[in-house]
Design a protein around this motif. Structure first.
Motif, PDB file in Angstrom:
ATOM      1  N   PHE A 135       0.830  -1.205   0.000  1.00 41.68           N
ATOM      2  CA  PHE A 135       0.000   0.000   0.000  1.00 41.68           C
ATOM      3  C   PHE A 135       0.864   1.255   0.000  1.00 41.68           C
ATOM      4  O   PHE A 135       0.596   2.215  -0.728  1.00 41.68           O
ATOM      5  CB  PHE A 135      -0.921   0.001   1.224  1.00 41.68           C
ATOM      6  N   LEU A 136       1.912   1.271   0.839  1.00 38.88           N
ATOM      7  CA  LEU A 136       2.808   2.425   0.878  1.00 38.88           C
ATOM      8  C   LEU A 136       3.456   2.656  -0.481  1.00 38.88           C
ATOM      9  O   LEU A 136       3.547   3.796  -0.960  1.00 38.88           O
ATOM     10  CB  LEU A 136       3.876   2.221   1.953  1.00 38.88           C
ATOM     11  N   ALA A 137       3.901   1.575  -1.103  1.00 45.21           N
ATOM     12  CA  ALA A 137       4.527   1.696  -2.420  1.00 45.21           C
ATOM     13  C   ALA A 137       3.541   2.241  -3.451  1.00 45.21           C
ATOM     14  O   ALA A 137       3.919   3.030  -4.333  1.00 45.21           O
ATOM     15  CB  ALA A 137       5.073   0.337  -2.862  1.00 45.21           C
ATOM     16  N   LYS A 138       2.277   1.843  -3.348  1.00 40.95           N
ATOM     17  CA  LYS A 138       1.247   2.345  -4.257  1.00 40.95           C
ATOM     18  C   LYS A 138       1.078   3.852  -4.094  1.00 40.95           C
ATOM     19  O   LYS A 138       1.012   4.588  -5.090  1.00 40.95           O
ATOM     20  CB  LYS A 138      -0.071   1.624  -3.973  1.00 40.95           C
ATOM     21  N   CYS A 139       1.028   4.319  -2.867  1.00 41.05           N
ATOM     22  CA  CYS A 139       0.884   5.752  -2.606  1.00 41.05           C
ATOM     23  C   CYS A 139       2.089   6.520  -3.127  1.00 41.05           C
ATOM     24  O   CYS A 139       1.944   7.586  -3.743  1.00 41.05           O
ATOM     25  CB  CYS A 139       0.697   6.003  -1.112  1.00 41.05           C
ATOM     26  N   TRP A 140       3.275   5.995  -2.893  1.00 37.77           N
ATOM     27  CA  TRP A 140       4.482   6.689  -3.323  1.00 37.77           C
ATOM     28  C   TRP A 140       4.585   6.727  -4.836  1.00 37.77           C
ATOM     29  O   TRP A 140       5.099   7.689  -5.408  1.00 37.77           O
ATOM     30  CB  TRP A 140       5.712   6.024  -2.705  1.00 37.77           C
ATOM     31  N   SER A 141       4.104   5.700  -5.502  1.00 36.08           N
ATOM     32  CA  SER A 141       4.154   5.689  -6.968  1.00 36.08           C
ATOM     33  C   SER A 141       3.222   6.738  -7.566  1.00 36.08           C
ATOM     34  O   SER A 141       3.475   7.246  -8.658  1.00 36.08           O
ATOM     35  CB  SER A 141       3.782   4.299  -7.490  1.00 36.08           C
ATOM     36  N   LEU A 142       2.147   7.067  -6.854  1.00 34.42           N
ATOM     37  CA  LEU A 142       1.203   8.083  -7.328  1.00 34.42           C
ATOM     38  C   LEU A 142       1.648   9.504  -6.990  1.00 34.42           C
ATOM     39  O   LEU A 142       1.080  10.465  -7.502  1.00 34.42           O
ATOM     40  CB  LEU A 142      -0.188   7.828  -6.740  1.00 34.42           C
ATOM     41  N   ASP A 143       2.649   9.630  -6.105  1.00 36.38           N
ATOM     42  CA  ASP A 143       3.139  10.944  -5.695  1.00 36.38           C
ATOM     43  C   ASP A 143       1.978  11.831  -5.235  1.00 36.38           C
ATOM     44  O   ASP A 143       1.750  12.930  -5.739  1.00 36.38           O
ATOM     45  CB  ASP A 143       3.903  11.614  -6.835  1.00 36.38           C
ATOM     46  N   ILE A 144       1.237  11.337  -4.246  1.00 35.71           N
ATOM     47  CA  ILE A 144       0.039  12.024  -3.748  1.00 35.71           C
ATOM     48  C   ILE A 144       0.439  13.320  -3.061  1.00 35.71           C
ATOM     49  O   ILE A 144       1.379  13.357  -2.266  1.00 35.71           O
ATOM     50  CB  ILE A 144      -0.728  11.103  -2.787  1.00 35.71           C
ATOM     51  N   SER A 145      -0.299  14.380  -3.342  1.00 32.88           N
ATOM     52  CA  SER A 145       0.004  15.686  -2.765  1.00 32.88           C
ATOM     53  C   SER A 145      -0.587  15.824  -1.372  1.00 32.88           C
ATOM     54  O   SER A 145      -1.392  14.998  -0.924  1.00 32.88           O
ATOM     55  CB  SER A 145      -0.544  16.794  -3.664  1.00 32.88           C
ATOM     56  N   THR A 146      -0.214  16.912  -0.691  1.00 39.29           N
ATOM     57  CA  THR A 146      -0.708  17.156   0.663  1.00 39.29           C
ATOM     58  C   THR A 146      -2.222  17.314   0.692  1.00 39.29           C
ATOM     59  O   THR A 146      -2.907  16.764   1.570  1.00 39.29           O
ATOM     60  CB  THR A 146      -0.043  18.409   1.248  1.00 39.29           C
ATOM     61  N   LYS A 147      -2.772  18.051  -0.270  1.00 38.89           N
ATOM     62  CA  LYS A 147      -4.218  18.244  -0.310  1.00 38.89           C
ATOM     63  C   LYS A 147      -4.941  16.932  -0.608  1.00 38.89           C
ATOM     64  O   LYS A 147      -6.000  16.657  -0.034  1.00 38.89           O
ATOM     65  CB  LYS A 147      -4.579  19.294  -1.366  1.00 38.89           C
ATOM     66  N   GLU A 148      -4.370  16.145  -1.495  1.00 39.32           N
ATOM     67  CA  GLU A 148      -5.002  14.862  -1.803  1.00 39.32           C
ATOM     68  C   GLU A 148      -5.012  13.949  -0.585  1.00 39.32           C
ATOM     69  O   GLU A 148      -6.002  13.248  -0.332  1.00 39.32           O
ATOM     70  CB  GLU A 148      -4.263  14.196  -2.970  1.00 39.32           C
ATOM     71  N   TYR A 149      -3.918  13.951   0.173  1.00 40.94           N
ATOM     72  CA  TYR A 149      -3.902  13.170   1.415  1.00 40.94           C
ATOM     73  C   TYR A 149      -4.978  13.663   2.375  1.00 40.94           C
ATOM     74  O   TYR A 149      -5.650  12.865   3.042  1.00 40.94           O
ATOM     75  CB  TYR A 149      -2.525  13.255   2.075  1.00 40.94           C
ATOM     76  N   ALA A 150      -5.149  14.972   2.463  1.00 39.44           N
ATOM     77  CA  ALA A 150      -6.151  15.529   3.375  1.00 39.44           C
ATOM     78  C   ALA A 150      -7.555  15.089   2.977  1.00 39.44           C
ATOM     79  O   ALA A 150      -8.374  14.706   3.839  1.00 39.44           O
ATOM     80  CB  ALA A 150      -6.048  17.053   3.386  1.00 39.44           C
ATOM     81  N   TYR A 151      -7.860  15.132   1.683  1.00 42.61           N
ATOM     82  CA  TYR A 151      -9.185  14.713   1.228  1.00 42.61           C
ATOM     83  C   TYR A 151      -9.388  13.208   1.414  1.00 42.61           C
ATOM     84  O   TYR A 151     -10.493  12.758   1.737  1.00 42.61           O
ATOM     85  CB  TYR A 151      -9.379  15.100  -0.240  1.00 42.61           C
ATOM     86  N   LEU A 152      -8.329  12.438   1.190  1.00 42.64           N
ATOM     87  CA  LEU A 152      -8.426  10.996   1.427  1.00 42.64           C
ATOM     88  C   LEU A 152      -8.693  10.708   2.906  1.00 42.64           C
ATOM     89  O   LEU A 152      -9.523   9.853   3.248  1.00 42.64           O
ATOM     90  CB  LEU A 152      -7.130  10.304   0.982  1.00 42.64           C
ATOM     91  N   LYS A 153      -7.994  11.420   3.777  1.00 46.36           N
ATOM     92  CA  LYS A 153      -8.207  11.229   5.215  1.00 46.36           C
ATOM     93  C   LYS A 153      -9.628  11.612   5.613  1.00 46.36           C
ATOM     94  O   LYS A 153     -10.251  10.941   6.449  1.00 46.36           O
ATOM     95  CB  LYS A 153      -7.191  12.054   6.007  1.00 46.36           C
ATOM     96  N   GLY A 154     -10.138  12.698   5.019  1.00 46.23           N
ATOM     97  CA  GLY A 154     -11.512  13.096   5.322  1.00 46.23           C
ATOM     98  C   GLY A 154     -12.513  12.047   4.887  1.00 46.23           C
ATOM     99  O   GLY A 154     -13.494  11.770   5.602  1.00 46.23           O
ATOM    100  N   THR A 155     -12.268  11.436   3.728  1.00 45.46           N
ATOM    101  CA  THR A 155     -13.166  10.388   3.244  1.00 45.46           C
ATOM    102  C   THR A 155     -13.145   9.177   4.164  1.00 45.46           C
ATOM    103  O   THR A 155     -14.182   8.550   4.429  1.00 45.46           O
ATOM    104  CB  THR A 155     -12.761   9.971   1.821  1.00 45.46           C
ATOM    105  N   VAL A 156     -11.961   8.838   4.676  1.00 48.51           N
ATOM    106  CA  VAL A 156     -11.836   7.695   5.581  1.00 48.51           C
ATOM    107  C   VAL A 156     -12.436   8.015   6.946  1.00 48.51           C
ATOM    108  O   VAL A 156     -13.116   7.177   7.559  1.00 48.51           O
ATOM    109  CB  VAL A 156     -10.351   7.297   5.732  1.00 48.51           C
ATOM    110  N   LEU A 157     -12.205   9.222   7.426  1.00 50.97           N
ATOM    111  CA  LEU A 157     -12.661   9.606   8.765  1.00 50.97           C
ATOM    112  C   LEU A 157     -14.173   9.609   8.865  1.00 50.97           C
ATOM    113  O   LEU A 157     -14.743   9.037   9.805  1.00 50.97           O
ATOM    114  CB  LEU A 157     -12.107  10.988   9.114  1.00 50.97           C
ATOM    115  N   PHE A 158     -14.841  10.232   7.914  1.00 48.95           N
ATOM    116  CA  PHE A 158     -16.300  10.370   7.984  1.00 48.95           C
ATOM    117  C   PHE A 158     -16.953   9.169   7.295  1.00 48.95           C
ATOM    118  O   PHE A 158     -17.347   9.237   6.137  1.00 48.95           O
ATOM    119  CB  PHE A 158     -16.745  11.686   7.346  1.00 48.95           C
ATOM    120  N   ASN A 159     -17.052   8.100   8.039  1.00 49.78           N
ATOM    121  CA  ASN A 159     -17.628   6.854   7.536  1.00 49.78           C
ATOM    122  C   ASN A 159     -19.043   6.690   8.086  1.00 49.78           C
ATOM    123  O   ASN A 159     -19.227   6.355   9.263  1.00 49.78           O
ATOM    124  CB  ASN A 159     -16.765   5.667   7.953  1.00 49.78           C
ATOM    125  N   PRO A 160     -20.062   6.906   7.271  1.00 52.97           N
ATOM    126  CA  PRO A 160     -21.444   6.836   7.770  1.00 52.97           C
ATOM    127  C   PRO A 160     -21.964   5.424   7.969  1.00 52.97           C
ATOM    128  O   PRO A 160     -23.071   5.247   8.500  1.00 52.97           O
ATOM    129  CB  PRO A 160     -22.235   7.550   6.663  1.00 52.97           C
TER     130      PRO A 160
END
Length: 273
Positions: free
Chosen positions: A167-192
């Motif tokens: 999973f870490l290697a997948k993220c690093w290969s995509l070169d995810i930006s800071t904002k993208e990480y923030a939106y991903l975290k928000g999607t994971v955090l708010f799980n209805p």
């Protein structure tokens, strides 16, 4: 390796004893399927592993956990939720959020195989237990260990760690930006979909907003990469396989022992990080 041993001729008494006891360990009606050995040896994925440098890796993971909870506390919409709802959300997603934080901070860690009992020790131990059955059953707190994984049964399996590293290697290969990480975290955090939530519709709306913000950001920044949002969605799907117990055993048991993670999260969540 016992899995690959069929490809060679074995006639020793020790090998035959091991093979007979291994067959006895399989549940009734089950066992290795025909041709299974030809698909590769699964022994490596069943071995228990530990951190090569626990002081360094555990310190880095602890710092990421603090930063993760600080991020959560700084989300205004999260603060508007009742404390019970906040704790329920954090308990369910702290491990995926931590792994996202490890990817964002590019935390590397190495593991080593734990010490495995010798073949003779396994035979003697297995026979001793079989010859002296306890009428009261297993002692409380003790786990049965069949020797297939090797080492401390509390340690995670090599296959579980390989999934995290993948999973870490997948993220690093995509070169995810800071904002993208923030939106991903928000999607994971708010799980209805969590059972027990009272503000389900509100939390569902927050998750939808995080997903929409991620989509808009990708369209704005990565106009030439139409598949990027789909790739980030795959990252979210991979997070569902993250096991919180594995993360706790790998990064926190070496420094805090068998401390309840829920209690620690509650204490950290109520503290001013």
């Amino acid at each position: 390796c016992r899995c690959c041993a069929d490809s060679r001729r074995h006639s020793s008494i020790l090998y035959n004893i091991l093979r007979s006891e291994e067959r006895a360990a399989w549940p009734t009606g089950q066992g290795p399927r025909r041709g299974q050995a030809s698909r590769g040896c699964p022994c490596g994925s069943r071995r228990r592993v530990a951190l090569r440098s626990p002081q360094v890796a555990c310190k880095a993971a602890s710092a990421v956990l603090v930063e993760t909870l600080r991020f959560v506390q700084n989300v205004p919409c999260f603060q508007e939720l009742p404390l019970e709802e906040q704790l329920l959300l954090v308990r369910s997603c702290w491990a995926p959020l931590l792994v996202l934080g490890l990817a964002q901070d590019r935390v590397h860690f190495e593991t080593v195989e734990s010490a495995e009992p010798s073949m003779l020790q396994r035979i003697l131990t297995t026979r001793r237990h079989s010859e002296q059955p306890s009428p009261r059953g297993p002692e409380p707190g003790r786990q049965h260990h069949d020797g297939l994984g090797g080492g401390d049964p509390h340690l995670p399996l090599a296959s579980e760690i390989q999934a995290i590293k993948g999973f870490l290697a997948k993220c690093w290969s995509l070169d995810i930006s800071t904002k993208e990480y923030a939106y991903l975290k928000g999607t994971v955090l708010f799980n209805p979909d969590l059972p027990g939530l009272q503000c389900t519709q509100y939390i569902e709306g927050l998750q939808r907003e995080a997903q929409q913000a991620l989509n808009e950001h990708v369209r704005l920044i990565h106009r030439g990469d139409e598949a990027r949002f789909a790739k980030l969605t795959v990252v979210l799907s991979l997070l569902r396989s993250i096991n919180a117990n594995v993360i706790a055993e790998l990064f926190f048991r070496p420094i805090i022992g068998a401390v309840n993670m829920d209690d620690m999260l509650l204490e950290m969540l109520c503290a001013k990080l």
